[in-house]
Scaffold this motif. Sequence first.
Motif, PDB file in Angstrom:
ATOM      1  N   THR A  91      70.046  32.335  29.446  1.00  0.00           N
ATOM      2  CA  THR A  91      69.422  32.478  28.127  1.00  0.00           C
ATOM      3  C   THR A  91      68.252  31.510  28.010  1.00  0.00           C
ATOM      4  OG1 THR A  91      71.543  33.083  27.149  1.00  0.00           O
ATOM      5  CG2 THR A  91      69.815  32.352  25.636  1.00  0.00           C
ATOM      6  N   ARG A  92      67.137  32.025  27.526  1.00  0.00           N
ATOM      7  CA  ARG A  92      65.976  31.176  27.298  1.00  0.00           C
ATOM      8  C   ARG A  92      65.909  30.846  25.796  1.00  0.00           C
ATOM      9  NH1 ARG A  92      62.459  30.596  31.357  1.00  0.00           N
ATOM     10  NH2 ARG A  92      62.700  31.932  33.206  1.00  0.00           N
ATOM     11  N   CYS A  93      66.107  29.587  25.481  1.00  0.00           N
ATOM     12  CA  CYS A  93      66.121  29.138  24.081  1.00  0.00           C
ATOM     13  C   CYS A  93      64.831  28.402  23.749  1.00  0.00           C
ATOM     14  CB  CYS A  93      67.310  28.215  23.815  1.00  0.00           C
ATOM     15  SG  CYS A  93      68.916  28.973  24.148  1.00  0.00           S
ATOM     16  N   GLN A  94      64.283  28.690  22.577  1.00  0.00           N
ATOM     17  CA  GLN A  94      63.099  27.977  22.107  1.00  0.00           C
ATOM     18  C   GLN A  94      63.535  26.704  21.373  1.00  0.00           C
ATOM     19  OE1 GLN A  94      59.938  28.878  22.704  1.00  0.00           O
ATOM     20  NE2 GLN A  94      60.675  30.655  23.894  1.00  0.00           N
ATOM     21  N   ASN A  95      62.760  25.658  21.537  1.00  0.00           N
ATOM     22  CA  ASN A  95      63.020  24.410  20.808  1.00  0.00           C
ATOM     23  C   ASN A  95      62.485  24.570  19.379  1.00  0.00           C
ATOM     24  OD1 ASN A  95      63.025  21.799  19.721  1.00  0.00           O
ATOM     25  ND2 ASN A  95      62.847  20.887  21.764  1.00  0.00           N
ATOM     26  N   SER A  96      63.416  24.736  18.450  1.00  0.00           N
ATOM     27  CA  SER A  96      63.031  24.971  17.049  1.00  0.00           C
ATOM     28  C   SER A  96      63.268  23.755  16.159  1.00  0.00           C
ATOM     29  CB  SER A  96      63.822  26.165  16.494  1.00  0.00           C
ATOM     30  OG  SER A  96      65.218  25.923  16.575  1.00  0.00           O
ATOM     31  N   CYS A  97      63.566  22.612  16.764  1.00  0.00           N
ATOM     32  CA  CYS A  97      63.924  21.424  15.981  1.00  0.00           C
ATOM     33  C   CYS A  97      62.792  20.977  15.060  1.00  0.00           C
ATOM     34  CB  CYS A  97      64.308  20.272  16.905  1.00  0.00           C
ATOM     35  SG  CYS A  97      65.861  20.531  17.791  1.00  0.00           S
ATOM     36  N   ARG A  98      61.548  21.031  15.564  1.00  0.00           N
ATOM     37  CA  ARG A  98      60.435  20.556  14.746  1.00  0.00           C
ATOM     38  C   ARG A  98      60.279  21.393  13.477  1.00  0.00           C
ATOM     39  NH1 ARG A  98      56.619  17.093  16.081  1.00  0.00           N
ATOM     40  NH2 ARG A  98      57.228  17.211  18.278  1.00  0.00           N
ATOM     41  N   ASN A  99      60.352  22.727  13.645  1.00  0.00           N
ATOM     42  CA  ASN A  99      60.236  23.600  12.469  1.00  0.00           C
ATOM     43  C   ASN A  99      61.402  23.414  11.500  1.00  0.00           C
ATOM     44  OD1 ASN A  99      57.843  24.716  13.371  1.00  0.00           O
ATOM     45  ND2 ASN A  99      58.870  26.406  14.451  1.00  0.00           N
ATOM     46  N   LEU A 100      62.618  23.308  12.059  1.00  0.00           N
ATOM     47  CA  LEU A 100      63.776  23.078  11.198  1.00  0.00           C
ATOM     48  C   LEU A 100      63.671  21.752  10.458  1.00  0.00           C
ATOM     49  CD1 LEU A 100      66.679  24.333  13.507  1.00  0.00           C
ATOM     50  CD2 LEU A 100      65.808  25.441  11.445  1.00  0.00           C
ATOM     51  N   GLY A 101      63.217  20.729  11.173  1.00  0.00           N
ATOM     52  CA  GLY A 101      63.058  19.422  10.545  1.00  0.00           C
ATOM     53  C   GLY A 101      62.031  19.448   9.438  1.00  0.00           C
ATOM     54  N   ARG A 102      60.910  20.167   9.694  1.00  0.00           N
ATOM     55  CA  ARG A 102      59.860  20.264   8.683  1.00  0.00           C
ATOM     56  C   ARG A 102      60.381  20.986   7.439  1.00  0.00           C
ATOM     57  NH1 ARG A 102      56.555  23.048  11.445  1.00  0.00           N
ATOM     58  NH2 ARG A 102      55.560  21.278  12.493  1.00  0.00           N
ATOM     59  N   ARG A 103      61.141  22.062   7.683  1.00  0.00           N
ATOM     60  CA  ARG A 103      61.690  22.818   6.559  1.00  0.00           C
ATOM     61  C   ARG A 103      62.704  21.997   5.762  1.00  0.00           C
ATOM     62  NH1 ARG A 103      64.534  27.863   8.676  1.00  0.00           N
ATOM     63  NH2 ARG A 103      62.456  28.086   9.631  1.00  0.00           N
ATOM     64  N   GLU A 104      63.564  21.275   6.458  1.00  0.00           N
ATOM     65  CA  GLU A 104      64.574  20.483   5.746  1.00  0.00           C
ATOM     66  C   GLU A 104      63.943  19.315   5.001  1.00  0.00           C
ATOM     67  OE1 GLU A 104      67.848  17.955   7.628  1.00  0.00           O
ATOM     68  OE2 GLU A 104      68.911  19.707   6.848  1.00  0.00           O
ATOM     69  N   ARG A 105      62.923  18.705   5.614  1.00  0.00           N
ATOM     70  CA  ARG A 105      62.252  17.615   4.913  1.00  0.00           C
ATOM     71  C   ARG A 105      61.599  18.114   3.625  1.00  0.00           C
ATOM     72  NH1 ARG A 105      61.515  15.727  10.215  1.00  0.00           N
ATOM     73  NH2 ARG A 105      59.688  17.051  10.540  1.00  0.00           N
ATOM     74  N   ALA A 106      61.049  19.352   3.672  1.00  0.00           N
ATOM     75  CA  ALA A 106      60.461  19.918   2.460  1.00  0.00           C
ATOM     76  C   ALA A 106      61.545  20.139   1.401  1.00  0.00           C
ATOM     77  CB  ALA A 106      59.763  21.241   2.791  1.00  0.00           C
ATOM     78  N   GLU A 107      62.715  20.608   1.855  1.00  0.00           N
ATOM     79  CA  GLU A 107      63.825  20.811   0.913  1.00  0.00           C
ATOM     80  C   GLU A 107      64.288  19.491   0.314  1.00  0.00           C
ATOM     81  OE1 GLU A 107      66.858  22.854   3.025  1.00  0.00           O
ATOM     82  OE2 GLU A 107      65.761  24.762   3.149  1.00  0.00           O
ATOM     83  N   VAL A 108      64.371  18.475   1.166  1.00  0.00           N
ATOM     84  CA  VAL A 108      64.797  17.157   0.682  1.00  0.00           C
ATOM     85  C   VAL A 108      63.784  16.603  -0.315  1.00  0.00           C
ATOM     86  CG1 VAL A 108      65.159  14.750   1.363  1.00  0.00           C
ATOM     87  CG2 VAL A 108      66.192  16.591   2.703  1.00  0.00           C
ATOM     88  N   GLU A 109      62.500  16.780  -0.008  1.00  0.00           N
ATOM     89  CA  GLU A 109      61.475  16.317  -0.936  1.00  0.00           C
ATOM     90  C   GLU A 109      61.579  17.051  -2.268  1.00  0.00           C
ATOM     91  OE1 GLU A 109      57.865  16.887   1.154  1.00  0.00           O
ATOM     92  OE2 GLU A 109      58.186  15.203   2.548  1.00  0.00           O
ATOM     93  N   GLY A 110      61.867  18.363  -2.196  1.00  0.00           N
ATOM     94  CA  GLY A 110      62.067  19.118  -3.429  1.00  0.00           C
ATOM     95  C   GLY A 110      63.267  18.615  -4.215  1.00  0.00           C
ATOM     96  N   GLN A 111      64.351  18.309  -3.508  1.00  0.00           N
ATOM     97  CA  GLN A 111      65.534  17.755  -4.166  1.00  0.00           C
ATOM     98  C   GLN A 111      65.233  16.398  -4.789  1.00  0.00           C
ATOM     99  OE1 GLN A 111      68.647  17.675  -1.237  1.00  0.00           O
ATOM    100  NE2 GLN A 111      68.636  19.895  -0.934  1.00  0.00           N
ATOM    101  N   MET A 112      64.424  15.612  -4.104  1.00  0.00           N
ATOM    102  CA  MET A 112      64.050  14.303  -4.639  1.00  0.00           C
ATOM    103  C   MET A 112      63.242  14.455  -5.927  1.00  0.00           C
ATOM    104  SD  MET A 112      65.048  11.683  -2.657  1.00  0.00           S
ATOM    105  CE  MET A 112      63.806  10.402  -2.697  1.00  0.00           C
ATOM    106  N   ARG A 113      62.291  15.403  -5.895  1.00  0.00           N
ATOM    107  CA  ARG A 113      61.493  15.627  -7.109  1.00  0.00           C
ATOM    108  C   ARG A 113      62.369  16.116  -8.255  1.00  0.00           C
ATOM    109  NH1 ARG A 113      57.765  17.633  -3.238  1.00  0.00           N
ATOM    110  NH2 ARG A 113      58.533  19.757  -3.562  1.00  0.00           N
TER     111      ARG A 113
END
Length: 457
Positions: free
Chosen positions: A111-133
């Motif tokens: 199986t060839r897996c793509q490294n999606s950590c950066r995108n997931l991290g960016r998305r979660e950080r945006a969610e966390v920032e929204g929760q903070m606001r």
Amino acid sequence: MHCHIIIAVILWSVGIESRKLRGISLSYKRFYRERKSFLCIDGSKMIPFEQVNDDYCDCADGSDEPGTSACPNGRFHCANLGFRPHYIPSSRVNDGICDCCDASDEYNSHTRCQNSCRNLGRRERAEVEGQMRTLDEGLRLKQQHIEEGVSLWREKQAQLRDLQRLSEDLQTKVEEHRRSRGEVERLAQQETRAPEAEDNGVRSQNRTAIGISHTLDGNNENSIAVDEVQAELALAQGEARGVSEDEAVALLGGNQQVDLSRFQQTLWSSLRAGDSVKIKGSRAAPGGRMDGDPDIKAAVSAAEKDRADLRKIEDAYENVNLEIRELTEKLSIDYGTEKEFLFLGSLCLQLKVHEYTYTLCPFNQVTQKSSAGTEVSLGKWGTWAGSPENQYCQMRYESGELCWQGPTRNTMVTLTCGTETALRSVREPSKCQYVMDLQTPAGCHPALRPRGVHSEL
């Protein structure tokens, strides 16, 4: 030739090193530093270090195979740089499914897996920032609710004190009017006991006395004062003038103010005689030959007015006491340590789910109304039911209507942080037991501040 052998040995060593350290978190790497032997983390067994990650389970705790699926109870650490590191069961290693966002769990599969950590991290950080606001805005609004709640609480306490004083005043007036009516009843009994020959005269005089006393009692205080005598009486003979203050005091037996019984013993005697004073505008003494039926009618009218006044005061007294009971009950409710939930007491929130409309009136009740218009109670306000650390995160509503072949309906309301106060969801996880999610700024507190996404480096 010699050089090729050296390079091969180096590459083999690097391969062994990476193989041995795969699936290990930074916090556990200290257990794998020894390169001659390996002690199972549970201390149960010592094995040669070459047997670590050799795809054969030697340790009962699975610690010798952190990077393979050989041990059924083992676990594989996903580093997930740029996102959140976490563990997966070792059975998922090289199973053809990408479980780690950095694809490290599928290092030896097709199986060839793509490294999606950066995108997931960016998305979660945006969610966390929204929760903070949301949290920051919620805390700001909560502070407003606290200030308004404290102010409203003080207003309600002041209102309660005013009602209590008014109740005391009304109680005094009720007692005074009842005493006055008692005097009227006493006179009525006196009429009943009067000799038959004097029956009509005594009754007429008593009724007239009562009527005149009410006429003179301009402020309805069940007493006659000097200023009231001056306002209503005039000299019967001689010059046409009113009564002076000294004359009024004399007519009241030397008193500034008299009640009904004293009125009959003092001023009433002078009015009946008719030779010294009279009521302004009258032609003869009350009770004399010219008063007749008009005085009787006046007495009856005054008595009826007295009864009506008493009823009004009694009704006002009951209404004030009802307000006191309701306000006392409201002030006995726990609205939070800083009165942050007090504003909820004036709201009723609705949410429609399929064919039902649910209504939550905090600190009062919860109801369910069908599309056909049938409404049932899902519980009345009971108590706060949160954990000891945060008792104000849940509200319990109890003793609703009885379910058919089931228990009484109850509702548990969970408070969550938000910038608006609204019902977000309603569920019935078990028969006639309801769960609601109430979002409100009052449910926000600093402990809810989310942790930012970080990576092990």
